[in-house]
Design a protein around this motif. Structure first.
Motif, PDB file in Angstrom:
ATOM      1  N   LEU A 117       0.188  57.020  53.427  1.00  0.00           N
ATOM      2  CA  LEU A 117      -0.335  56.960  52.062  1.00  0.00           C
ATOM      3  C   LEU A 117      -1.859  56.876  52.051  1.00  0.00           C
ATOM      4  CD1 LEU A 117       2.294  54.527  50.495  1.00  0.00           C
ATOM      5  CD2 LEU A 117       2.190  57.019  50.291  1.00  0.00           C
ATOM      6  N   ILE A 118      -2.434  56.101  52.985  1.00  0.00           N
ATOM      7  CA  ILE A 118      -3.894  56.030  53.078  1.00  0.00           C
ATOM      8  C   ILE A 118      -4.461  57.407  53.399  1.00  0.00           C
ATOM      9  CG2 ILE A 118      -5.844  55.014  54.325  1.00  0.00           C
ATOM     10  CD1 ILE A 118      -4.107  52.576  54.880  1.00  0.00           C
ATOM     11  N   LEU A 119      -3.806  58.113  54.306  1.00  0.00           N
ATOM     12  CA  LEU A 119      -4.224  59.465  54.677  1.00  0.00           C
ATOM     13  C   LEU A 119      -4.223  60.389  53.466  1.00  0.00           C
ATOM     14  CD1 LEU A 119      -4.649  61.862  56.708  1.00  0.00           C
ATOM     15  CD2 LEU A 119      -2.167  61.927  56.927  1.00  0.00           C
ATOM     16  N   VAL A 334       1.454  49.371  47.628  1.00  0.00           N
ATOM     17  CA  VAL A 334       0.630  48.176  47.364  1.00  0.00           C
ATOM     18  C   VAL A 334      -0.253  47.856  48.575  1.00  0.00           C
ATOM     19  CG1 VAL A 334       0.702  45.693  46.910  1.00  0.00           C
ATOM     20  CG2 VAL A 334       2.282  47.223  45.715  1.00  0.00           C
ATOM     21  N   VAL A 335       0.325  47.901  49.771  1.00  0.00           N
ATOM     22  CA  VAL A 335      -0.448  47.605  50.987  1.00  0.00           C
ATOM     23  C   VAL A 335      -1.525  48.656  51.208  1.00  0.00           C
ATOM     24  CG1 VAL A 335      -0.337  47.280  53.485  1.00  0.00           C
ATOM     25  CG2 VAL A 335       1.499  46.415  52.033  1.00  0.00           C
ATOM     26  N   ALA A 336      -1.199  49.930  50.986  1.00  0.00           N
ATOM     27  CA  ALA A 336      -2.173  51.011  51.177  1.00  0.00           C
ATOM     28  C   ALA A 336      -3.364  50.865  50.243  1.00  0.00           C
ATOM     29  CB  ALA A 336      -1.502  52.364  50.969  1.00  0.00           C
ATOM     30  N   LEU A 337      -3.116  50.388  49.049  1.00  0.00           N
ATOM     31  CA  LEU A 337      -4.205  50.185  48.092  1.00  0.00           C
ATOM     32  C   LEU A 337      -5.042  48.955  48.446  1.00  0.00           C
ATOM     33  CD1 LEU A 337      -2.321  50.889  44.732  1.00  0.00           C
ATOM     34  CD2 LEU A 337      -3.884  52.408  45.951  1.00  0.00           C
ATOM     35  N   THR A 338      -4.440  48.000  49.148  1.00  0.00           N
ATOM     36  CA  THR A 338      -5.135  46.758  49.494  1.00  0.00           C
ATOM     37  C   THR A 338      -5.981  46.885  50.752  1.00  0.00           C
ATOM     38  OG1 THR A 338      -3.291  45.515  48.529  1.00  0.00           O
ATOM     39  CG2 THR A 338      -4.830  44.299  49.927  1.00  0.00           C
ATOM     40  N   VAL A 339      -5.468  47.608  51.765  1.00  0.00           N
ATOM     41  CA  VAL A 339      -6.165  47.749  53.055  1.00  0.00           C
ATOM     42  C   VAL A 339      -6.351  49.243  53.362  1.00  0.00           C
ATOM     43  CG1 VAL A 339      -6.252  46.980  55.451  1.00  0.00           C
ATOM     44  CG2 VAL A 339      -4.923  45.686  53.780  1.00  0.00           C
ATOM     45  N   PRO A 340      -7.309  49.910  52.723  1.00  0.00           N
ATOM     46  CA  PRO A 340      -7.442  51.365  52.860  1.00  0.00           C
ATOM     47  C   PRO A 340      -8.328  51.813  54.023  1.00  0.00           C
ATOM     48  CG  PRO A 340      -8.957  50.596  51.195  1.00  0.00           C
ATOM     49  CD  PRO A 340      -8.248  49.361  51.727  1.00  0.00           C
ATOM     50  N   PHE A 341      -8.132  51.239  55.212  1.00  0.00           N
ATOM     51  CA  PHE A 341      -8.978  51.591  56.372  1.00  0.00           C
ATOM     52  C   PHE A 341      -8.142  52.324  57.409  1.00  0.00           C
ATOM     53  CE2 PHE A 341     -10.384  47.287  54.864  1.00  0.00           C
ATOM     54  CZ  PHE A 341     -11.417  47.758  54.066  1.00  0.00           C
ATOM     55  N   THR A 410     -14.365  42.140  54.214  1.00  0.00           N
ATOM     56  CA  THR A 410     -15.378  41.271  53.606  1.00  0.00           C
ATOM     57  C   THR A 410     -16.480  42.062  52.912  1.00  0.00           C
ATOM     58  OG1 THR A 410     -16.581  41.216  55.742  1.00  0.00           O
ATOM     59  CG2 THR A 410     -14.982  39.450  55.293  1.00  0.00           C
ATOM     60  N   GLN A 411     -16.557  43.368  53.233  1.00  0.00           N
ATOM     61  CA  GLN A 411     -17.603  44.201  52.624  1.00  0.00           C
ATOM     62  C   GLN A 411     -17.162  44.881  51.344  1.00  0.00           C
ATOM     63  OE1 GLN A 411     -18.735  46.906  55.743  1.00  0.00           O
ATOM     64  NE2 GLN A 411     -19.794  45.326  56.929  1.00  0.00           N
ATOM     65  N   ILE A 412     -15.840  44.775  51.034  1.00  0.00           N
ATOM     66  CA  ILE A 412     -15.339  45.416  49.812  1.00  0.00           C
ATOM     67  C   ILE A 412     -15.835  44.669  48.576  1.00  0.00           C
ATOM     68  CG2 ILE A 412     -13.265  45.961  48.492  1.00  0.00           C
ATOM     69  CD1 ILE A 412     -11.787  46.431  51.015  1.00  0.00           C
TER      70      ILE A 412
END
Length: 412
Positions: A117-119, A334-341, A410-412
């Protein structure tokens, strides 16, 4: 056992029935689809981190993972009732072994689905940087917009329960990988980008990331027992493994070399993010990359969904099955939207989960199941060496990837 098998063959012959299950070719497509995943777009970046000599590591990881896949097959032969990877864990270490294998295996598959999903969000945002839509009185734009849209497209594929039917979807995923490699080659050869970058021979500092990403590329072991049990003839599964690992290594190696020659040390975590969107070959590559997760998502979450569906209250309920698979999809969104790295999450999966599930656990389970027959010899030394090196890679890679994820959060 032999007389029972003979009687069964007679019954099948009398009823003119063929054995149920997935054919050799279809299982190969499902296996290739499980192995040739989103790692193919990050393999050039992995090579750029380790240098040209790290190609040797790629081939080494492929050989080790193919061997540990064979070890899993041997473990399955140790008891006739073994159907899944957690069953192997229970046979080797009891209830605690089953719980450990289940947790790590399902977590790995779950995070791979998140990566899909992030991809999709990253690449669609590159194609349509100004797109947005309105939902519930709020405007959703950028990567988040495309993650949500992709989930709607993927949802119907998750409702398929037959691996035989999934093989047709998997064939599309294998074709998409070939088209992607061809498009990158076209971008370098015909579109004038060229193959001029020399790169570097070796980099110690980037090696943990390289090994983590290489291992991620071969993290199909959680699905292997499911594929093996789906076959008409389980004895052909070692041949399936050989075909899948050889073909996937050829595709990974080709993409790594092409990408590194074109972009060198400027490679991003996904090679599609380096391509020029104005070129037709680049658009084909990006769109092909977008097809891959759609074709692979269902087979990746299938073991998770099946494990839940096989519990007593949900068994044989089609409507509950649809709800379970839809709920898994929504949670990954939900996880993909929270940690999109993408790159760092992939490195974490590769170093911690893929190394553990695809390398360490098959070795440990095999050693414990067959301990009464184990003798000191070449194979024992080989397995212990794999465990030692795998543990080192897991610890180092996990630390580095988690450090980078926390840093960017922490930079978001």
């Amino acid at each position: 056992m032999e007389s029972h098998g003979t009687e069964q063959k007679v019954v099948d012959s009398q009823n003119n029935q063929t054995p149920k299950g997935t054919t050799f070719i279809r299982t190969c497509f499902n296996g290739l689809n499980a192995l040739s995943g989103v790692g193919i777009i990050s393999i050039p970046y992995a090579l750029s981190q380790g240098g040209w000599f790290s190609l040797i590591i790629l081939f080494g990881v492929a050989i080790v993972c193919c061997y540990t896949g064979i070890l899993l097959r041997r473990c399955m032969d140790a008891a006739p009732l073994i159907k899944t990877y957690p069953d192997i864990g229970q046979l080797a270490f009891g209830a605690k072994g089953r719980a450990l294998v289940s947790t790590l295996m399902y977590l790995e598959l779950y995070l791979v689905a998140v990566e899909f999903l992030i991809l999709e969000g990253d690449n669609l945002h590159k194609l349509f940087p100004n797109a947005s839509f309105h939902i519930g009185g709020r405007t959703v734009g950028g990567k988040q917009c495309f993650v949500l849209l992709t989930s709607l497209v993927i949802m119907p594929t998750t409702w398929l329960r037959s691996l035989g039917l999934m093989a047709y979807v998997s064939a599309g995923g294998v074709l998409a990988s070939l088209v992607l490699i061809g498009s990158v080659f076209w971008a370098g050869e015909v579109d004038g980008v060229g193959f001029h970058e020399k790169g570097m021979l070796w980099s110690w500092s980037g090696l943990p990331t390289t090994v983590s990403l290489f291992t991620f590329c071969y993290c199909g072991h959680a699905v292997f027992p499911t594929l093996c049990n789906s076959m008409k003839d389980r004895n052909q599964f070692p041949k399936v493994l050989l075909v899948c690992f050889v073909l996937s290594t050829i595709s990974y190696g080709s993409m790594a070399v092409l990408g590194y020659l074109i972009f060198g040390q400027n490679l991003m975590s996904q090679i599609t993010l380096n391509l020029r969107t104005q070129n037709m070959s680049s658009k084909i590559a990006i769109w092909t990359t977008l097809i891959n997760p759609i074709t692979k998502y269902a087979i990746v979450i299938s073991p998770i969904a099946t494990a839940i569906e096989d519990t007593y209250p949900f068994r044989d309920s089609r409507s509950i099955s649809l709800l379970i698979r839809s709920a898994i999809l929504i949670s990954t969104v939900v996880v993909a939207l929270t940690v999109p790295f993408f790159g760092y999450v992939m490195a974490f999966i590769g170093s911690f989960l893929s190394v553990t599930v695809s390398i360490l656990l098959p070795c440990l389970c095999y050693l414990n199941i067959f301990k009464r027959y184990r003798r000191f010899g070449v194979e024992l030394v080989l397995i212990l060496s794999i465990v030692l090196v795998g543990t080192l890679v897991a610890v180092t890679g996990t630390y580095i990837s988690l450090r980078e994820i926390v840093k960017h959060m922490t930079q978001i």
